[in-house]
Design an enzyme around this catalytic site. Structure first.
Site, PDB file in Angstrom:
ATOM      1  N   ARG A   1      24.232 -30.535  22.600  1.00 29.87           N
ATOM      2  CA  ARG A   1      22.731 -29.705  21.756  1.00 29.87           C
ATOM      3  C   ARG A   1      22.552 -29.564  20.746  1.00 29.87           C
ATOM      4  O   ARG A   1      22.422 -28.860  20.090  1.00 29.87           O
ATOM      5  CB  ARG A   1      23.385 -28.027  22.934  1.00 29.87           C
ATOM      6  CG  ARG A   1      21.936 -28.482  23.939  1.00 29.87           C
ATOM      7  CD  ARG A   1      22.543 -26.946  24.302  1.00 29.87           C
ATOM      8  NE  ARG A   1      20.917 -26.806  25.649  1.00 29.87           N
ATOM      9  CZ  ARG A   1      20.925 -26.757  26.731  1.00 29.87           C
ATOM     10  NH1 ARG A   1      21.486 -27.468  27.387  1.00 29.87           N
ATOM     11  NH2 ARG A   1      19.932 -26.466  26.779  1.00 29.87           N
TER      12      ARG A   1
ATOM     13  N   ARG B   1       9.862 -22.296  37.383  1.00 23.69           N
ATOM     14  CA  ARG B   1      11.025 -22.890  38.309  1.00 23.69           C
ATOM     15  C   ARG B   1      11.723 -21.941  40.163  1.00 23.69           C
ATOM     16  O   ARG B   1      11.770 -21.211  38.688  1.00 23.69           O
ATOM     17  CB  ARG B   1      11.955 -23.653  37.529  1.00 23.69           C
ATOM     18  CG  ARG B   1      13.199 -24.507  37.570  1.00 23.69           C
ATOM     19  CD  ARG B   1      13.983 -24.903  36.296  1.00 23.69           C
ATOM     20  NE  ARG B   1      14.299 -24.401  35.489  1.00 23.69           N
ATOM     21  CZ  ARG B   1      15.288 -24.455  34.702  1.00 23.69           C
ATOM     22  NH1 ARG B   1      14.775 -25.482  34.081  1.00 23.69           N
ATOM     23  NH2 ARG B   1      15.432 -23.748  33.193  1.00 23.69           N
TER      24      ARG B   1
ATOM     25  N   ARG C   1      15.838 -18.151  37.459  1.00 30.40           N
ATOM     26  CA  ARG C   1      17.479 -18.456  36.688  1.00 30.40           C
ATOM     27  C   ARG C   1      16.452 -17.263  36.129  1.00 30.40           C
ATOM     28  O   ARG C   1      15.418 -16.752  35.846  1.00 30.40           O
ATOM     29  CB  ARG C   1      17.388 -19.259  35.687  1.00 30.40           C
ATOM     30  CG  ARG C   1      17.822 -20.324  36.394  1.00 30.40           C
ATOM     31  CD  ARG C   1      18.215 -22.121  35.923  1.00 30.40           C
ATOM     32  NE  ARG C   1      18.142 -22.107  34.126  1.00 30.40           N
ATOM     33  CZ  ARG C   1      18.480 -22.876  33.652  1.00 30.40           C
ATOM     34  NH1 ARG C   1      18.307 -24.291  34.706  1.00 30.40           N
ATOM     35  NH2 ARG C   1      18.455 -22.769  32.762  1.00 30.40           N
TER      36      ARG C   1
HETATM   37  P1  AMP Z   1      20.689 -25.896  30.873  1.00 29.94           P
HETATM   38  O1  AMP Z   1      20.683 -25.162  32.077  1.00 29.94           O
HETATM   39  O2  AMP Z   1      20.703 -26.935  30.034  1.00 29.94           O
HETATM   40  O3  AMP Z   1      19.179 -24.966  29.936  1.00 29.94           O
HETATM   41  O4  AMP Z   1      21.280 -24.329  29.882  1.00 29.94           O
HETATM   42  C1  AMP Z   1      21.149 -23.425  30.508  1.00 29.94           C
HETATM   43  C2  AMP Z   1      22.041 -22.615  28.939  1.00 29.94           C
HETATM   44  O5  AMP Z   1      23.379 -22.801  29.474  1.00 29.94           O
HETATM   45  C3  AMP Z   1      21.192 -22.926  27.843  1.00 29.94           C
HETATM   46  O6  AMP Z   1      20.624 -21.889  27.306  1.00 29.94           O
HETATM   47  C4  AMP Z   1      23.028 -22.002  26.921  1.00 29.94           C
HETATM   48  O7  AMP Z   1      22.928 -20.819  26.901  1.00 29.94           O
HETATM   49  C5  AMP Z   1      24.309 -22.813  27.970  1.00 29.94           C
HETATM   50  N1  AMP Z   1      24.249 -24.238  27.596  1.00 29.94           N
HETATM   51  C6  AMP Z   1      23.736 -25.471  28.383  1.00 29.94           C
HETATM   52  N2  AMP Z   1      24.819 -26.331  28.091  1.00 29.94           N
HETATM   53  C7  AMP Z   1      25.065 -26.116  26.338  1.00 29.94           C
HETATM   54  C8  AMP Z   1      25.777 -26.790  25.472  1.00 29.94           C
HETATM   55  N3  AMP Z   1      25.704 -27.910  25.296  1.00 29.94           N
HETATM   56  N4  AMP Z   1      25.849 -26.361  24.339  1.00 29.94           N
HETATM   57  C9  AMP Z   1      25.922 -24.762  24.544  1.00 29.94           C
HETATM   58  N5  AMP Z   1      25.636 -24.043  25.325  1.00 29.94           N
HETATM   59  C10 AMP Z   1      24.923 -24.910  26.589  1.00 29.94           C
END
Ligand code: AMP
Length: 215
Positions: free
Chosen positions: A89, A128, A161
Protein backbone atom coordinates in the site's frame (compact mmCIF):
# COMPACT_ATOMS: atom_id res chain seq x y z
CA UNK A 1 1.66 -17.24 -10.58
CA UNK A 2 2.34 -14.36 -8.19
CA UNK A 3 -0.22 -11.60 -8.54
CA UNK A 4 -0.58 -8.28 -6.74
CA UNK A 5 -4.04 -6.67 -6.76
CA UNK A 6 -4.06 -2.88 -6.66
CA UNK A 7 -6.95 -0.44 -6.54
CA UNK A 8 -8.88 1.81 -4.17
CA UNK A 9 -10.98 0.47 -1.29
CA UNK A 10 -14.21 -0.89 -2.77
CA UNK A 11 -12.71 -1.60 -6.21
CA UNK A 12 -13.37 -5.31 -5.61
CA UNK A 13 -9.89 -6.68 -4.81
CA UNK A 14 -11.22 -9.12 -2.22
CA UNK A 15 -14.08 -10.28 -4.44
CA UNK A 16 -11.74 -10.79 -7.42
CA UNK A 17 -9.17 -12.59 -5.25
CA UNK A 18 -11.87 -14.97 -3.98
CA UNK A 19 -12.99 -15.69 -7.56
CA UNK A 20 -9.47 -16.10 -8.98
CA UNK A 21 -8.06 -18.22 -6.18
CA UNK A 22 -10.50 -20.97 -7.11
CA UNK A 23 -9.89 -20.69 -10.87
CA UNK A 24 -6.11 -20.42 -10.61
CA UNK A 25 -5.45 -22.42 -7.43
CA UNK A 26 -3.62 -19.57 -5.70
CA UNK A 27 -3.31 -18.56 -2.06
CA UNK A 28 -5.28 -15.40 -1.19
CA UNK A 29 -3.25 -13.17 1.14
CA UNK A 30 -5.13 -10.15 2.50
CA UNK A 31 -3.36 -7.93 5.03
CA UNK A 32 -6.74 -6.44 5.98
CA UNK A 33 -8.11 -9.93 6.80
CA UNK A 34 -4.97 -10.83 8.78
CA UNK A 35 -5.20 -7.58 10.78
CA UNK A 36 -8.93 -8.09 11.48
CA UNK A 37 -8.21 -11.56 12.93
CA UNK A 38 -5.45 -10.09 15.12
CA UNK A 39 -7.85 -7.36 16.32
CA UNK A 40 -10.65 -9.85 16.97
CA UNK A 41 -8.26 -11.98 19.06
CA UNK A 42 -7.03 -8.85 20.84
CA UNK A 43 -3.37 -9.80 20.32
CA UNK A 44 -0.65 -7.16 20.97
CA UNK A 45 -0.37 -6.72 17.18
CA UNK A 46 -4.15 -6.35 16.90
CA UNK A 47 -4.19 -3.77 19.68
CA UNK A 48 -1.44 -1.82 17.91
CA UNK A 49 -3.20 -1.97 14.52
CA UNK A 50 -6.70 -1.07 15.79
CA UNK A 51 -6.32 2.71 15.99
CA UNK A 52 -4.97 2.94 12.44
CA UNK A 53 -7.58 0.62 10.93
CA UNK A 54 -10.49 2.30 12.69
CA UNK A 55 -9.45 5.77 11.51
CA UNK A 56 -8.87 4.58 7.94
CA UNK A 57 -5.11 5.30 8.19
CA UNK A 58 -2.27 2.96 7.33
CA UNK A 59 -0.72 0.56 9.82
CA UNK A 60 3.07 1.24 9.93
CA UNK A 61 5.03 -0.33 7.05
CA UNK A 62 7.34 -2.25 9.36
CA UNK A 63 4.45 -4.03 11.07
CA UNK A 64 2.54 -5.14 7.96
CA UNK A 65 5.70 -6.06 6.07
CA UNK A 66 6.69 -8.34 8.94
CA UNK A 67 3.27 -10.04 8.71
CA UNK A 68 3.71 -10.61 4.97
CA UNK A 69 7.29 -11.85 5.34
CA UNK A 70 6.19 -14.40 7.95
CA UNK A 71 3.29 -15.56 5.78
CA UNK A 72 5.41 -15.94 2.63
CA UNK A 73 8.19 -17.77 4.45
CA UNK A 74 5.98 -20.07 6.51
CA UNK A 75 3.05 -21.03 4.26
CA UNK A 76 4.12 -23.71 1.72
CA UNK A 77 1.09 -22.82 -0.47
CA UNK A 78 2.56 -19.34 -1.02
CA UNK A 79 5.46 -20.87 -2.95
CA UNK A 80 3.06 -22.17 -5.61
CA UNK A 81 1.55 -18.73 -6.12
CA UNK A 82 -0.54 -16.06 -4.47
CA UNK A 83 -2.97 -13.22 -4.90
CA UNK A 84 -1.84 -10.34 -2.72
CA UNK A 85 -4.81 -8.17 -1.73
CA UNK A 86 -4.22 -4.90 0.17
CA UNK A 87 -0.43 -5.19 0.17
CA UNK A 88 1.68 -3.31 -0.85
CA UNK A 89 0.00 0.00 0.00
CA UNK A 90 3.10 2.25 -0.02
CA UNK A 91 6.16 2.47 -2.24
CA UNK A 92 8.31 1.27 0.68
CA UNK A 93 6.10 -1.82 1.05
CA UNK A 94 6.39 -2.52 -2.70
CA UNK A 95 10.19 -2.27 -2.56
CA UNK A 96 10.34 -4.47 0.55
CA UNK A 97 8.04 -7.04 -1.07
CA UNK A 98 10.43 -7.23 -4.04
CA UNK A 99 13.34 -7.80 -1.64
CA UNK A 100 11.50 -10.57 0.24
CA UNK A 101 10.49 -12.26 -3.02
CA UNK A 102 14.01 -11.92 -4.40
CA UNK A 103 15.29 -13.86 -1.38
CA UNK A 104 12.62 -16.50 -1.97
CA UNK A 105 13.41 -16.47 -5.73
CA UNK A 106 9.74 -15.95 -6.65
CA UNK A 107 9.21 -12.47 -8.13
CA UNK A 108 5.80 -10.88 -8.75
CA UNK A 109 4.51 -11.87 -12.21
CA UNK A 110 1.64 -9.41 -12.66
CA UNK A 111 -0.06 -6.52 -10.96
CA UNK A 112 -3.76 -6.16 -11.73
CA UNK A 113 -4.88 -2.60 -11.08
CA UNK A 114 -8.64 -2.28 -10.59
CA UNK A 115 -9.96 1.10 -11.65
CA UNK A 116 -13.34 2.11 -10.28
CA UNK A 117 -15.24 5.39 -10.14
CA UNK A 118 -15.93 7.13 -6.84
CA UNK A 119 -19.72 6.63 -6.99
CA UNK A 120 -19.32 2.86 -7.56
CA UNK A 121 -16.76 2.52 -4.78
CA UNK A 122 -18.93 4.39 -2.27
CA UNK A 123 -22.00 2.33 -3.11
CA UNK A 124 -19.99 -0.91 -2.76
CA UNK A 125 -18.37 -0.02 0.55
CA UNK A 126 -21.49 1.31 2.31
CA UNK A 127 -23.46 -1.82 1.29
CA UNK A 128 -20.69 -4.35 2.02
CA UNK A 129 -21.31 -7.07 4.59
CA UNK A 130 -18.74 -9.61 5.81
CA UNK A 131 -19.17 -12.99 7.49
CA UNK A 132 -17.89 -12.84 11.05
CA UNK A 133 -16.95 -16.48 10.89
CA UNK A 134 -15.40 -17.18 7.45
CA UNK A 135 -14.84 -13.68 6.03
CA UNK A 136 -17.02 -14.25 2.92
CA UNK A 137 -18.06 -11.00 1.24
CA UNK A 138 -21.62 -9.88 0.43
CA UNK A 139 -23.39 -6.71 -0.67
CA UNK A 140 -26.91 -5.83 0.40
CA UNK A 141 -27.93 -5.07 -3.22
CA UNK A 142 -25.29 -6.45 -5.63
CA UNK A 143 -24.56 -9.76 -3.87
CA UNK A 144 -27.08 -10.40 -1.07
CA UNK A 145 -27.01 -13.57 1.02
CA UNK A 146 -30.01 -15.87 0.62
CA UNK A 147 -31.10 -15.30 4.20
CA UNK A 148 -30.66 -11.74 5.42
CA UNK A 149 -27.71 -11.36 7.80
CA UNK A 150 -26.61 -15.00 7.48
CA UNK A 151 -23.65 -16.34 5.47
CA UNK A 152 -24.64 -18.76 2.65
CA UNK A 153 -21.34 -20.63 3.01
CA UNK A 154 -21.07 -21.30 6.74
CA UNK A 155 -24.21 -19.92 8.45
CA UNK A 156 -22.17 -17.28 10.32
CA UNK A 157 -23.55 -13.82 11.12
CA UNK A 158 -22.88 -11.00 8.66
CA UNK A 159 -21.63 -7.64 9.92
CA UNK A 160 -20.68 -4.24 8.58
CA UNK A 161 -17.00 -3.35 9.00
CA UNK A 162 -16.52 -0.43 11.41
CA UNK A 163 -14.33 1.30 8.78
CA UNK A 164 -17.07 1.06 6.11
CA UNK A 165 -18.73 4.33 7.17
CA UNK A 166 -18.66 7.48 5.05
CA UNK A 167 -16.21 9.50 7.20
CA UNK A 168 -13.63 6.70 7.35
CA UNK A 169 -14.13 5.85 3.67
CA UNK A 170 -13.26 9.48 2.75
CA UNK A 171 -10.00 9.16 4.70
CA UNK A 172 -9.20 5.76 3.16
CA UNK A 173 -9.65 7.28 -0.33
CA UNK A 174 -7.32 10.18 0.53
CA UNK A 175 -4.72 7.73 1.87
CA UNK A 176 -5.07 5.65 -1.30
CA UNK A 177 -4.41 8.62 -3.59
CA UNK A 178 -1.48 9.92 -1.53
CA UNK A 179 0.28 6.71 -0.49
CA UNK A 180 -0.84 3.85 -2.72
CA UNK A 181 -1.34 5.31 -6.21
CA UNK A 182 2.42 5.95 -6.69
CA UNK A 183 2.89 2.17 -6.67
CA UNK A 184 1.07 1.96 -10.01
CA UNK A 185 4.01 3.73 -11.67
CA UNK A 186 6.47 1.45 -9.84
CA UNK A 187 4.95 -1.71 -11.35
CA UNK A 188 4.39 -0.02 -14.73
CA UNK A 189 8.12 0.72 -14.95
CA UNK A 190 8.77 -2.99 -14.30
CA UNK A 191 6.44 -3.90 -17.21
CA UNK A 192 4.13 -5.80 -14.83
CA UNK A 193 1.01 -3.64 -14.84
CA UNK A 194 -2.39 -4.61 -16.25
CA UNK A 195 -5.26 -2.16 -15.82
CA UNK A 196 -8.83 -3.46 -15.54
CA UNK A 197 -12.14 -1.60 -15.57
CA UNK A 198 -13.66 -2.62 -12.22
CA UNK A 199 -16.90 -0.62 -12.50
CA UNK A 200 -18.48 -3.74 -13.97
CA UNK A 201 -20.11 -6.53 -11.98
CA UNK A 202 -17.94 -9.17 -10.29
CA UNK A 203 -18.30 -11.93 -12.91
CA UNK A 204 -17.33 -9.58 -15.76
CA UNK A 205 -14.27 -8.35 -13.84
CA UNK A 206 -13.21 -11.93 -13.21
CA UNK A 207 -13.50 -12.73 -16.92
CA UNK A 208 -11.45 -9.74 -18.08
CA UNK A 209 -8.86 -10.49 -15.39
CA UNK A 210 -8.46 -14.09 -16.61
CA UNK A 211 -8.29 -12.92 -20.22
CA UNK A 212 -5.61 -10.36 -19.47
CA UNK A 213 -3.54 -12.89 -17.50
CA UNK A 214 -3.73 -15.37 -20.37
CA UNK A 215 -3.17 -12.80 -23.12
P1 AMP B 1 -8.55 -3.67 3.71
O1 AMP B 1 -9.28 -4.83 4.28
O2 AMP B 1 -7.52 -4.03 2.67
O3 AMP B 1 -9.49 -2.58 3.22
O4 AMP B 1 -7.71 -3.03 4.92
C1 AMP B 1 -8.36 -2.49 6.05
C2 AMP B 1 -7.40 -1.60 6.82
O5 AMP B 1 -6.28 -2.36 7.30
C3 AMP B 1 -6.78 -0.45 6.03
O6 AMP B 1 -7.64 0.68 5.95
C4 AMP B 1 -5.51 -0.18 6.86
O7 AMP B 1 -5.82 0.52 8.04
C5 AMP B 1 -5.09 -1.59 7.26
N1 AMP B 1 -4.18 -2.19 6.25
C6 AMP B 1 -4.42 -3.26 5.46
N2 AMP B 1 -3.38 -3.52 4.66
C7 AMP B 1 -2.44 -2.59 4.95
C8 AMP B 1 -1.13 -2.31 4.44
N3 AMP B 1 -0.60 -3.04 3.47
N4 AMP B 1 -0.46 -1.25 4.98
C9 AMP B 1 -0.98 -0.51 5.96
N5 AMP B 1 -2.21 -0.70 6.47
C10 AMP B 1 -2.95 -1.73 5.98
Amino acid sequence: MKIVLLGPPGAGKGTLATALKESLGLLHISTGDILRVEMKNNTPLGQEAKRYVESGGLVPDELVTRLIKNKLESDPKAKKGFLMDGFPRTLKQAQDLDKILEELKTPVDWTLCLEASMSVVLQRLTGRRVCKNCGALYHIKNMPSQKEGICDKCGGNLYQRTDDNEATITNRMKVYVESTEPIIEYYKSQGKLKILNADQEAQAVKEIALKSLNG
